[in-house]
Scaffold this motif. Structure first.
Motif, PDB file in Angstrom:
ATOM      1  N   ASP A  41       0.885  -0.994   0.397  1.00 31.67           N
ATOM      2  CA  ASP A  41      -0.006  -0.331  -0.374  1.00 31.67           C
ATOM      3  C   ASP A  41       0.532   1.104   0.364  1.00 31.67           C
ATOM      4  N   LEU A  42       2.515   1.387   0.863  1.00 28.27           N
ATOM      5  CA  LEU A  42       2.613   2.257   0.824  1.00 28.27           C
ATOM      6  C   LEU A  42       3.382   2.375  -0.367  1.00 28.27           C
ATOM      7  N   VAL A  43       4.045   1.737  -1.405  1.00 23.69           N
ATOM      8  CA  VAL A  43       4.673   1.499  -2.450  1.00 23.69           C
ATOM      9  C   VAL A  43       3.465   2.158  -3.502  1.00 23.69           C
ATOM     10  N   LYS A  44       2.345   0.835  -3.832  1.00 20.70           N
ATOM     11  CA  LYS A  44       0.666   2.246  -5.147  1.00 20.70           C
ATOM     12  C   LYS A  44       1.401   3.390  -4.180  1.00 20.70           C
ATOM     13  N   LYS A  45       0.891   4.395  -2.862  1.00 23.32           N
ATOM     14  CA  LYS A  45       1.025   5.214  -2.611  1.00 23.32           C
ATOM     15  C   LYS A  45       2.267   6.220  -3.499  1.00 23.32           C
ATOM     16  N   ILE A  46       3.254   5.967  -2.819  1.00 19.08           N
ATOM     17  CA  ILE A  46       4.577   6.471  -3.686  1.00 19.08           C
ATOM     18  C   ILE A  46       3.897   6.339  -5.980  1.00 19.08           C
ATOM     19  N   TYR A  48       1.421   5.640  -7.499  1.00 13.38           N
ATOM     20  CA  TYR A  48       0.181   6.208  -8.293  1.00 13.38           C
ATOM     21  C   TYR A  48      -0.891   7.318  -7.361  1.00 13.38           C
ATOM     22  N   HIS A  49       0.043   7.565  -6.334  1.00 14.77           N
ATOM     23  CA  HIS A  49      -0.376   8.861  -5.733  1.00 14.77           C
ATOM     24  C   HIS A  49       0.248  10.194  -5.285  1.00 14.77           C
ATOM     25  N   ASP A  50       1.307   9.710  -6.068  1.00 15.53           N
ATOM     26  CA  ASP A  50       2.539  10.527  -5.776  1.00 15.53           C
ATOM     27  C   ASP A  50       2.565  10.883  -4.903  1.00 15.53           C
ATOM     28  N   HIS A  51       2.542  10.599  -4.113  1.00 13.71           N
ATOM     29  CA  HIS A  51       3.596  10.497  -2.402  1.00 13.71           C
ATOM     30  C   HIS A  51       4.859  10.357  -2.926  1.00 13.71           C
ATOM     31  N   GLU A  52       5.299  11.311  -2.235  1.00 18.54           N
ATOM     32  CA  GLU A  52       7.304  11.574  -2.318  1.00 18.54           C
ATOM     33  C   GLU A  52       7.893  10.363  -1.145  1.00 18.54           C
ATOM     34  N   VAL A  53       8.448  10.315  -1.036  1.00 18.75           N
ATOM     35  CA  VAL A  53       9.605   9.142  -0.744  1.00 18.75           C
ATOM     36  C   VAL A  53      10.459   9.613   0.493  1.00 18.75           C
ATOM     37  N   GLU A  56      10.202  10.258   6.271  1.00 19.02           N
ATOM     38  CA  GLU A  56       9.522   9.177   7.203  1.00 19.02           C
ATOM     39  C   GLU A  56       8.823   7.817   7.021  1.00 19.02           C
ATOM     40  N   VAL A  57       8.223   8.330   5.172  1.00 19.05           N
ATOM     41  CA  VAL A  57       8.405   6.879   4.326  1.00 19.05           C
ATOM     42  C   VAL A  57       9.200   6.026   4.482  1.00 19.05           C
ATOM     43  N   TYR A  58      10.383   6.487   3.957  1.00 18.18           N
ATOM     44  CA  TYR A  58      10.684   5.600   4.008  1.00 18.18           C
ATOM     45  C   TYR A  58      11.225   4.451   5.364  1.00 18.18           C
ATOM     46  N   LEU A  62      10.675   0.342   5.943  1.00 17.40           N
ATOM     47  CA  LEU A  62      11.645   0.184   6.309  1.00 17.40           C
ATOM     48  C   LEU A  62      11.048  -1.235   7.408  1.00 17.40           C
ATOM     49  N   LYS A  63       9.937  -0.402   8.215  1.00 17.27           N
ATOM     50  CA  LYS A  63       9.490  -0.755   9.315  1.00 17.27           C
ATOM     51  C   LYS A  63       8.656  -2.363   9.419  1.00 17.27           C
TER      52      LYS A  63
END
Length: 119
Positions: A41-46, A48-53, A56-58, A62-63
């Motif tokens: 889901d995080l990868v999808k947001k990056i 396809y939803h243009d979320h920046e890495v 905090e996202v990185y 990892l978590k």
């Protein structure tokens, strides 16, 4: 003992040992799919939803990968196998599947799929 096997042993500190092995096995399977889904889901947001890495996202990626590893460790423990053994078996499988390394052509002509296809 490799580092991954040390990790597996250390991860056992946080297992609910009051549960039966079958319950632990089911929890590992469900937890693995859930945590992999959170990572996806995080990868999808990056993607396809243009979320920046961001940092905090990185860190969250990892978590989530760590959580996936914990459930893999638990599944391996319940099966009575070291994570290093599973990793070695996977490398052997990949070498057999892609003896010259991955390529789209090799993926389409996989020997192991043709041998297992009884149709």
């Amino acid at each position: 003992v490799t580092n991954i096997d040390v990790y597996q042993k250390l991860a056992q500190r946080t297992v609910n040992k009051e549960k039966s092995e079958p319950d632990r096995f089911i929890a590992a399977a469900l937890g693995l799919t859930g945590e992999a889904g959170e990572f996806a889901d995080l990868v999808k947001k990056i993607m396809y939803h243009d979320h920046e890495v961001t940092a905090e996202v990185y860190e969250e990626l990892l978590k989530e990968l760590g959580d996936v590893m914990w459930y893999i460790a638990e599944a391996c423990t319940v099966l009575g196998v070291c994570m290093s053994t599973v990793a070695a078996l996977n490398i052997m499988k990949l070498k057999e599947r892609y003896p010259e390394g991955f390529s789209p052509e090799a993926s389409q002509a996989r020997v192991d799929e043709k041998e297992n296809n009884h149709e």
